[in-house]
Design an enzyme around this catalytic site. Structure first.
Site, PDB file in Angstrom:
ATOM      1  N   HIS A 148      77.328  79.802 107.075  1.00  0.00           N
ATOM      2  CA  HIS A 148      77.592  80.216 108.455  1.00  0.00           C
ATOM      3  C   HIS A 148      77.929  79.023 109.354  1.00  0.00           C
ATOM      4  O   HIS A 148      77.766  79.098 110.563  1.00  0.00           O
ATOM      5  CB  HIS A 148      76.398  81.004 109.007  1.00  0.00           C
ATOM      6  CG  HIS A 148      76.173  82.283 108.263  1.00  0.00           C
ATOM      7  ND1 HIS A 148      77.028  83.358 108.343  1.00  0.00           N
ATOM      8  CD2 HIS A 148      75.227  82.645 107.363  1.00  0.00           C
ATOM      9  CE1 HIS A 148      76.607  84.335 107.557  1.00  0.00           C
ATOM     10  NE2 HIS A 148      75.507  83.920 106.935  1.00  0.00           N
TER      11      HIS A 148
ATOM     12  N   GLU B 164      62.878  60.273 108.001  1.00  0.00           N
ATOM     13  CA  GLU B 164      62.042  59.369 108.798  1.00  0.00           C
ATOM     14  C   GLU B 164      61.806  58.020 108.120  1.00  0.00           C
ATOM     15  O   GLU B 164      61.617  57.028 108.809  1.00  0.00           O
ATOM     16  CB  GLU B 164      60.720  60.020 109.208  1.00  0.00           C
ATOM     17  CG  GLU B 164      59.698  60.169 108.119  1.00  0.00           C
ATOM     18  CD  GLU B 164      58.387  60.762 108.612  1.00  0.00           C
ATOM     19  OE1 GLU B 164      57.887  60.340 109.662  1.00  0.00           O
ATOM     20  OE2 GLU B 164      57.864  61.655 107.923  1.00  0.00           O
TER      21      GLU B 164
ATOM     22  N   ARG C 189      49.526  52.619 114.611  1.00  0.00           N
ATOM     23  CA  ARG C 189      49.617  53.306 115.898  1.00  0.00           C
ATOM     24  C   ARG C 189      50.819  52.840 116.735  1.00  0.00           C
ATOM     25  O   ARG C 189      51.097  53.392 117.801  1.00  0.00           O
ATOM     26  CB  ARG C 189      48.343  53.086 116.710  1.00  0.00           C
ATOM     27  CG  ARG C 189      47.092  53.632 116.049  1.00  0.00           C
ATOM     28  CD  ARG C 189      45.885  53.415 116.942  1.00  0.00           C
ATOM     29  NE  ARG C 189      45.991  54.169 118.161  1.00  0.00           N
ATOM     30  CZ  ARG C 189      45.611  55.427 118.310  1.00  0.00           C
ATOM     31  NH1 ARG C 189      45.071  56.066 117.304  1.00  0.00           N
ATOM     32  NH2 ARG C 189      45.739  56.038 119.463  1.00  0.00           N
TER      33      ARG C 189
ATOM     34  N   ASN D 299      46.533  51.881 126.455  1.00  0.00           N
ATOM     35  CA  ASN D 299      47.217  52.851 125.608  1.00  0.00           C
ATOM     36  C   ASN D 299      47.295  54.140 126.407  1.00  0.00           C
ATOM     37  O   ASN D 299      46.292  54.603 126.932  1.00  0.00           O
ATOM     38  CB  ASN D 299      46.398  53.044 124.311  1.00  0.00           C
ATOM     39  CG  ASN D 299      46.806  54.278 123.531  1.00  0.00           C
ATOM     40  OD1 ASN D 299      47.932  54.723 123.613  1.00  0.00           O
ATOM     41  ND2 ASN D 299      45.878  54.824 122.776  1.00  0.00           N
ATOM     42  N   GLY D 300      48.497  54.709 126.510  1.00  0.00           N
ATOM     43  CA  GLY D 300      48.649  55.953 127.267  1.00  0.00           C
ATOM     44  C   GLY D 300      49.842  55.845 128.197  1.00  0.00           C
ATOM     45  O   GLY D 300      50.640  54.915 128.106  1.00  0.00           O
TER      46      GLY D 300
ATOM     47  N   LYS E 268      52.144  56.444 114.185  1.00  0.00           N
ATOM     48  CA  LYS E 268      51.398  57.492 113.486  1.00  0.00           C
ATOM     49  C   LYS E 268      50.857  58.567 114.410  1.00  0.00           C
ATOM     50  O   LYS E 268      50.964  59.732 114.148  1.00  0.00           O
ATOM     51  CB  LYS E 268      50.258  56.824 112.706  1.00  0.00           C
ATOM     52  CG  LYS E 268      49.442  57.779 111.859  1.00  0.00           C
ATOM     53  CD  LYS E 268      50.178  58.162 110.615  1.00  0.00           C
ATOM     54  CE  LYS E 268      49.421  59.136 109.759  1.00  0.00           C
ATOM     55  NZ  LYS E 268      50.328  59.862 108.862  1.00  0.00           N
TER      56      LYS E 268
ATOM     57  N   GLU F 291      60.421  70.101 105.164  1.00  0.00           N
ATOM     58  CA  GLU F 291      59.506  68.964 105.087  1.00  0.00           C
ATOM     59  C   GLU F 291      60.131  67.830 104.257  1.00  0.00           C
ATOM     60  O   GLU F 291      60.033  66.650 104.612  1.00  0.00           O
ATOM     61  CB  GLU F 291      58.156  69.407 104.489  1.00  0.00           C
ATOM     62  CG  GLU F 291      57.157  68.295 104.212  1.00  0.00           C
ATOM     63  CD  GLU F 291      56.775  67.451 105.419  1.00  0.00           C
ATOM     64  OE1 GLU F 291      57.124  67.801 106.557  1.00  0.00           O
ATOM     65  OE2 GLU F 291      56.146  66.399 105.208  1.00  0.00           O
TER      66      GLU F 291
ATOM     67  N   TRP G  46      53.540  50.717 120.968  1.00  0.00           N
ATOM     68  CA  TRP G  46      54.664  51.617 120.720  1.00  0.00           C
ATOM     69  C   TRP G  46      55.235  51.889 122.103  1.00  0.00           C
ATOM     70  O   TRP G  46      54.602  52.545 122.934  1.00  0.00           O
ATOM     71  CB  TRP G  46      54.184  52.911 120.066  1.00  0.00           C
ATOM     72  CG  TRP G  46      55.297  53.822 119.644  1.00  0.00           C
ATOM     73  CD1 TRP G  46      55.981  53.774 118.467  1.00  0.00           C
ATOM     74  CD2 TRP G  46      55.855  54.917 120.392  1.00  0.00           C
ATOM     75  NE1 TRP G  46      56.940  54.753 118.436  1.00  0.00           N
ATOM     76  CE2 TRP G  46      56.891  55.480 119.598  1.00  0.00           C
ATOM     77  CE3 TRP G  46      55.605  55.471 121.637  1.00  0.00           C
ATOM     78  CZ2 TRP G  46      57.654  56.555 120.013  1.00  0.00           C
ATOM     79  CZ3 TRP G  46      56.367  56.556 122.057  1.00  0.00           C
ATOM     80  CH2 TRP G  46      57.372  57.090 121.249  1.00  0.00           C
TER      81      TRP G  46
ATOM     82  N   CYS H 125      50.082  53.044 120.284  1.00  0.00           N
ATOM     83  CA  CYS H 125      49.403  51.839 120.742  1.00  0.00           C
ATOM     84  C   CYS H 125      47.963  51.808 120.233  1.00  0.00           C
ATOM     85  O   CYS H 125      47.291  52.839 120.158  1.00  0.00           O
ATOM     86  CB  CYS H 125      49.371  51.696 122.250  1.00  0.00           C
ATOM     87  SG  CYS H 125      50.985  51.709 123.012  1.00  0.00           S
TER      88      CYS H 125
ATOM     89  N   LYS I  23      60.753  64.036 105.600  1.00  0.00           N
ATOM     90  CA  LYS I  23      60.251  62.841 104.912  1.00  0.00           C
ATOM     91  C   LYS I  23      61.385  61.862 104.667  1.00  0.00           C
ATOM     92  O   LYS I  23      61.267  60.675 104.928  1.00  0.00           O
ATOM     93  CB  LYS I  23      59.610  63.186 103.553  1.00  0.00           C
ATOM     94  CG  LYS I  23      58.234  63.775 103.533  1.00  0.00           C
ATOM     95  CD  LYS I  23      57.132  62.879 103.986  1.00  0.00           C
ATOM     96  CE  LYS I  23      56.934  62.939 105.465  1.00  0.00           C
ATOM     97  NZ  LYS I  23      56.169  63.967 106.053  1.00  0.00           N
TER      98      LYS I  23
HETATM   99  C1  F6R Z   1      55.898  63.080 109.768  1.00  0.00           C
HETATM  100  C2  F6R Z   1      54.713  63.063 110.597  1.00  0.00           C
HETATM  101  C3  F6R Z   1      54.808  63.668 111.942  1.00  0.00           C
HETATM  102  C4  F6R Z   1      53.472  64.318 112.329  1.00  0.00           C
HETATM  103  C5  F6R Z   1      53.535  64.802 113.785  1.00  0.00           C
HETATM  104  C6  F6R Z   1      52.268  65.509 114.177  1.00  0.00           C
HETATM  105  O1  F6R Z   1      55.655  62.493 108.526  1.00  0.00           O
HETATM  106  O2  F6R Z   1      53.692  62.548 110.227  1.00  0.00           O
HETATM  107  O3  F6R Z   1      55.852  64.585 112.020  1.00  0.00           O
HETATM  108  O4  F6R Z   1      53.226  65.383 111.467  1.00  0.00           O
HETATM  109  O5  F6R Z   1      53.738  63.710 114.623  1.00  0.00           O
HETATM  110  O6  F6R Z   1      51.166  64.697 114.039  1.00  0.00           O
HETATM  111  P1  F6R Z   1      49.711  65.286 113.888  1.00  0.00           P
HETATM  112  O7  F6R Z   1      49.659  66.040 112.622  1.00  0.00           O
HETATM  113  O8  F6R Z   1      48.815  64.093 113.904  1.00  0.00           O
HETATM  114  O9  F6R Z   1      49.511  66.186 115.078  1.00  0.00           O
END
Ligand code: F6R
Length: 600
Positions: free
Chosen positions: A500, A484, A27, A99-100, A595, A477, A73, A2, A481
């Site tokens: 396994h 998501e 956000r 927000n929260g 984000k 990773e 969000w 948010c 990527k």
């Molecule tokens: C994936 C991604 C998330 C963040 C995770 C932690 O692309 O961006 O998995 O890495 O939400 O976020 P931060 O690094 O802001 O604590």
């Protein structure tokens, strides 16, 4: 999670709020709304969907100089117009955005608001109804606001309008980020300085449990007991071009391309005049004093932590454990005698990591945050901070922050090793320079990755990333990527572990992206590839120069073996990007995500 904006001044509030929300859309983007005051009346516009959907329904002729806005969000209640913010009290006098998460909202409803009929399923509506209740009981608006805040358990950033004092925005925060921006004849409120950079770069940081009374000419910060607090503003060192896409179609592509530049900036920032890598003595002393480092992080930052462990253990010879933040609190391992906790977080706001930080601080342990955002919650609350200097990362999928996190962890490992008198077998500054050049080569090979994505990922339901040792961590990773942003079910696996159980999932044509960048496991990972090929898999081997074989689909340049994750991830980022693009997904704003994850 948010985003909040507010404006009070002489200009058209609607446009400033909408532009601000555009910048905060990272956000949260499932619904959005604004409330503006015109002639003592509040007008609310809200819509399910993106800011563009909201913009389409805002009355452009409405003259207004005061307003608040929100991009959501969803936590409590589905994404819908009804649950979108702003929310209003029954009489319509009070309107707020939040927000929260209010953890005790249900209890508060039952205890104070049984007579009220709620319009939404949100926790937020409780706040605005409580304020009205206390005003109806005879309190002034700020007394009622204060009394309400004292009852709330959880996290909040709030901006509140009162039709009877239309020249004021009431603001408060606890755990969720919020800033007040200062201007000449106007003031603003924002979750992130980026949102209001359009009108000011002067900001005042707010601390938890503070209330701010914002008028167009004045900003008064008070604590919950009404004592006035003075705090000097700071200049947000953000370049407007950092937060624009420029000629790029998506932020993610821009941020992938920025990686060599970010790496060079990190090398420069962490070097002294003699070209020696440096980190504050007190941080290195804390590392040296520790008998074990505990890295705590989530998602991509957790994946960077897995590689940080390899760097630190091999250079500084200190044992490192890496833990998922949301698990650590519930399942704390037996700690060593002198632990140092390292929190890795791009945003510095991740609630899961913060809850561990609060807990280990209560236990009396030292803490270090590695973050991209100076002044973020995790940075403020830890004993020490190391910054990533990656510039704003706006795409939801993290790319440049991940490689920056690895670079800073490698530097930490090497500086700690040197201070402990350990001989390092390589010149990290020089090697990171080679890495930056190699990243550039990979970024220039986009067409190839576009082709590979089309060939392997265009129609598949699932994909596997395999590797051994550090390639396995990079594969995790790569899988994150891909899943998501393209919604392909993807898993990162240790090459030897497939047999396994998971090998049962391999069918004719299942894409297997195998990383072969480590000499000591080159033959064994290739053996694992043969096992899946024998079951019909479609292999895409990405190897490193010097280890390459004729069946390899792409060969990355040679860099120091320990540092290969900084470059081997680039093809995986680009594959995810092109797969998402080719499958028609919204690359920068994948479904269900946001984000900055500020809820636990
Ligand atoms: C994936 C991604 C998330 C963040 C995770 C932690 O692309 O961006 O998995 O890495 O939400 O976020 P931060 O690094 O802001 O604590």
């Amino acid at each position: 999670m948010c985003g909040i904006v507010g404006y009070i001044g002489n200009q058209d509030a609607k446009e400033i709020l909408l532009k601000g929300l555009d910048k905060l859309e990272y956000r949260g983007y499932d619904s959005a709304g604004i409330a503006v005051i015109n002639g003592g009346q509040v007008h609310i516009f809200k819509e399910k969907g993106r800011i563009a959907d909201l913009r389409a329904i805002v009355d452009t002729d409405l003259a207004t100089n005061t307003g608040i806005g929100h991009t959501r969000w969803a936590t409590h209640g589905v994404p819908s117009k009804l649950n979108a913010h702003p929310h209003q009290s029954t009489s319509g006098r009070f309107t707020l955005v939040h927000n929260g998460v209010i953890e005790n909202y249900d209890l508060l409803k039952r205890e104070y608001l049984q007579e009220v009929s709620f319009k939404s399923e949100t926790d937020t509506e409780v706040i605005v109804q409580l304020i009205e209740l206390f005003v109806n009981d005879g309190l002034s608006t700020d007394e009622a606001f204060r009394k309400t805040l004292k009852l709330l358990k959880g996290s909040y950033a709030i901006a509140l309008l009162d039709t009877e004092s239309g020249e004021t925005i009431y603001v408060a925060k606890n755990k969720s980020p919020l800033l007040v921006g200062l201007g000449d004849g106007f003031n603003v409120v924002a979750s992130d300085a980026m949102a209001m950079l359009q009108v000011t770069n002067q900001y005042v940081e707010l601390m938890d449990k503070e209330i701010v009374i914002v008028t167009k000419d004045e900003v008064t910060i008070e604590n919950l007991d009404g004592e006035v607090i003075s705090r000097a503003p700071y200049t947000a060192e953000l370049d407007a071009s950092d937060i624009e896409k420029g000629t790029y179609p998506y932020y993610m592509l821009k941020e992938i391309d920025e990686q060599p530049l970010v790496l060079r900036r990190i090398i420069q920032t962490y070097q002294d005049h003699q070209g020696k890598l440096v980190i504050d003595d007190e941080i290195i002393d804390a590392v040296k004093a520790a008998d074990r480092l505990y890295i705590i992080a989530a998602g991509t930052s957790y994946h960077a932590g897995l590689l940080g462990k390899q760097f630190i253990e091999s250079m500084a010879k200190v044992p490192v454990e890496v833990h998922i933040a949301s698990e650590f609190g519930y399942n704390m391992p037996l700690l060593s005698e002198r632990p140092l906790f390292i929190f890795i977080s791009q945003s510095g706001e991740t609630a899961d990591s913060r809850s561990v930080l609060v807990r280990v601080k209560e236990m009396g342990y030292k803490t270090l945050t590695i973050t991209n955002v100076p002044g973020s919650t995790l940075s403020r609350e830890a004993d020490f901070t190391l910054l990533l200097h990656a510039g704003p990362e706006i795409a939801v999928a993290s790319t440049k922050a991940y490689t920056a996190q690895m670079a800073v962890l490698a530097i930490l490992g090497q500086v700690a090793a040197k201070k402990s008198g350990l001989d390092s077998d390589f010149d990290l500054v020089h090697e990171l320079g080679i890495v930056a050049n190699a990243m550039e080569v990979l970024c220039d090979s986009k067409e190839e990755f576009e082709k590979i994505a089309r060939e392997y990922l265009l129609t598949t339901r699932n994909a596997f990333f395999i590797g051994r040792g550090i390639d396995y961590y990079v594969g995790q990773e790569g899988a994150l990527k891909l899943k998501e942003i393209s919604y392909i079910q993807a898993e990162g696996f240790a090459g030897g572990e497939l047999k396994h159980g998971t090998i049962a999932l391999i069918e004719e044509g299942t894409p297997i992206i195998a990383l072969a960048t480590q000499e000591h496991v080159n033959l064994s990972i290739r053996g694992n590839v043969k096992e899946v090929v024998a079951r019909g898999a479609n292999p895409c081997i990405i190897s490193r120069k010097g280890l390459d074989m004729k069946e390899d689909r792409f060969v990355i340049p040679e860099v120091h073996e320990l540092l290969t994750p900084l470059i081997s991830v680039v093809p995986l980022q680009l594959l995810a990007y092109y797969a998402a693009l080719q499958r028609g997904c919204d690359v920068d704003k994948p479904r269900n995500l946001a984000k900055s994850v500020t809820v636990e």
